[in-house]
Motif scaffolding. Sequence first.
Motif, short mmCIF file in Angstrom:
data_model
loop_
_atom_site.label_atom_id
_atom_site.label_comp_id
_atom_site.label_asym_id
_atom_site.label_seq_id
_atom_site.Cartn_x
_atom_site.Cartn_y
_atom_site.Cartn_z
N ARG A 7 40.98 50.36 33.60
CA ARG A 7 42.06 50.58 34.54
C ARG A 7 43.34 51.06 33.83
O ARG A 7 43.97 52.02 34.26
N LEU B 220 42.28 46.25 47.56
CA LEU B 220 40.91 45.79 47.83
C LEU B 220 40.88 44.58 48.77
O LEU B 220 39.82 44.22 49.31
N ARG C 288 36.36 41.42 44.84
CA ARG C 288 36.06 42.83 44.53
C ARG C 288 36.79 43.20 43.26
O ARG C 288 37.84 42.62 42.95
N GLY C 289 36.27 44.18 42.54
CA GLY C 289 36.91 44.59 41.29
C GLY C 289 36.90 43.44 40.30
O GLY C 289 35.93 42.67 40.20
N ALA C 290 38.02 43.25 39.60
CA ALA C 290 38.07 42.18 38.60
C ALA C 290 37.93 40.81 39.25
O ALA C 290 37.54 39.84 38.59
N GLU D 25 44.09 41.94 44.43
CA GLU D 25 44.41 43.35 44.35
C GLU D 25 44.65 43.87 45.77
O GLU D 25 43.73 43.82 46.60
N TYR E 107 37.35 45.65 32.94
CA TYR E 107 38.14 46.18 34.07
C TYR E 107 39.52 46.60 33.60
O TYR E 107 40.02 47.67 33.94
#
Length: 580
Positions: free
Chosen positions: A300, A501, A448-450, A498, A296
């Motif tokens: 990013r 998110l 969500r995401g990392a 984040e 990630y």
Amino acid sequence: MCGIVAYVGRKQAAPILLRGLSALEYRGYDSAGIAVMGERLSLVKRVGRVSSLAGAEQLTGTCGVGHTRWATHGAPTEENAHPHVFGKVAVVHNGIIENADVLKAECTARGEKFSSETDSEVIAHLLNFYFKGDLLAALKETCKRLVGSYAIAAMGEEREIVLARRASPLLVGRGEDGAYAASDLSALSACQTVYALGEGHFARMTEDAIRIFDDGGKIALKPLKKEEVEGLPAKGGYAHFMKKELMEIPASIANSLENYRSFAQNQAFCRVLCQTEYLTFLGCGTAYHSGLCAKYAVERLARVRAACHLSSEYRYLNPIVKRGELVVAISQSGETADTLAAAELAKAKGAILLAVTNVGYSTLSRIADFCLVTGAGREVAVAATKSFSAQLAVLFSFAADLARLRGMGERDLGNLPVLAERTLAASEGTKAWTGAFVHAKNVFFLGRGADVATAMEGSLKLKEIAYLPSEGYAAGELKHGPLALVEQGTPVVAVMTEKALAEKTKNAVHETAARGANVFVVSAFPPEDGLPTVEIPEADEAFSPILAAIPLQMLAYYVSLARGYDPDLPRNLAKSVTVE
Ligand code: M6R
């Protein structure tokens, strides 16, 4: 994965072997045993931890071998415990002998009887068969017959120990009173000089000498550096190594950032970084989660495409590797069999191999083109904590460097140790959450995401040391199936670091709460909705997993204690997984 210890010297061997086994116990704790050669051979084996060998310190003799086992072939019984004795020899073994059945059949055809279900016992039989007065020669012959991985220590009637290593770590050391051998440094605190045996090496230890051999004959190995040998761990006033190691996270991050700074001076590595267009991260368990976080961060910050694979899968994927592709193999121990195999495969297919490991003399470090040593110091608890932070510190530094070299701005990671210190203090708040987890049927960690990678790491910790079924899941995926598992009181931990998110993750949180879930939050933003929250300090969002994982590790620790378990030595597991 199993611990070997051996000693020959001027002191009584039994107490030394037992101390060594206690230090190695985190490598496996299904059963333990020692064999000591005095006027005759004495053997004690027990099911359970090393403490079950109480009384064995009375055995007399100044030469001996010991073992603490993590069962592979055969249940944890006294018969299957090591040492295995046959004829004139006693043997301890780590690893797996893949052709044990064939070899056993051969020995059985000679009329030999086996007393265990293990693959290891066949080594004792072969050694005894090949022994014609020189135990090392017999061991060399035996090893020619073995397919698989091994670290072996064996003794006969003479006051000497012979050793062999292939794909399983083994160290030998000189102390004032004699010669020692062990699977890792923890059992070699009495040694002034320590050597790490390499692939295919053999050794013969007597009271006064250690001789090391490879195929070509006697060799001179360089001893390990002083700083590698120093720093043998103690609990330092903490009830468990895991808690101590959690508290060492800020130092682990600081040391690792420093290690990366020195490593990044390597011009050859800088050239590789400049040319890198595609990256692959490999690891198992927690190291895999580090790889996910790194993927990630790299995408990013540097907009470089990256993939992360489980080593155990990658090695059988027939992966497509571009010549010159940078493959980053992550392993705290540097001895995980699947990661070694995956890394070797990538290298054979033309990849440039970067090792990220906590052990500078490990097998992974030797096979890599570049080795980046993390600064966690020795990690004893089976659950990875400070080594995860250390991996993230170097991998995030690496991602930031990749971005800088592409003219995409500079990132400062220097404040992470202080922020980790503050996160640790805030994480004590998870102790108050344990009531909701103690009797839970299952637990969800969402992000969500990392934050998904962090959620997966939180879930792994809870499974590993608190034995609670749990899932680390992408918040958006919940309603595609797993939501069916949420019922009144199901604990759900939402990780939100984040901003962009967080609102989305909250939707999933509301969906679980509406179905009776007991929601807890780890967030970089002030708590809302009155939900129990551990607020982590705001940091560069790309690096937030290094902080967000801490409350989850702490939660697992407290839930493990609340459920009456020993977080340092979870059942069925071992610190270093040196077999496939
Ligand atoms: O030594 P390694 O980093 O290669 O070990 C990989 C895994 O076995 C390890 O991270 C394991 O998942 C941890 N015990 C989890 O806490």
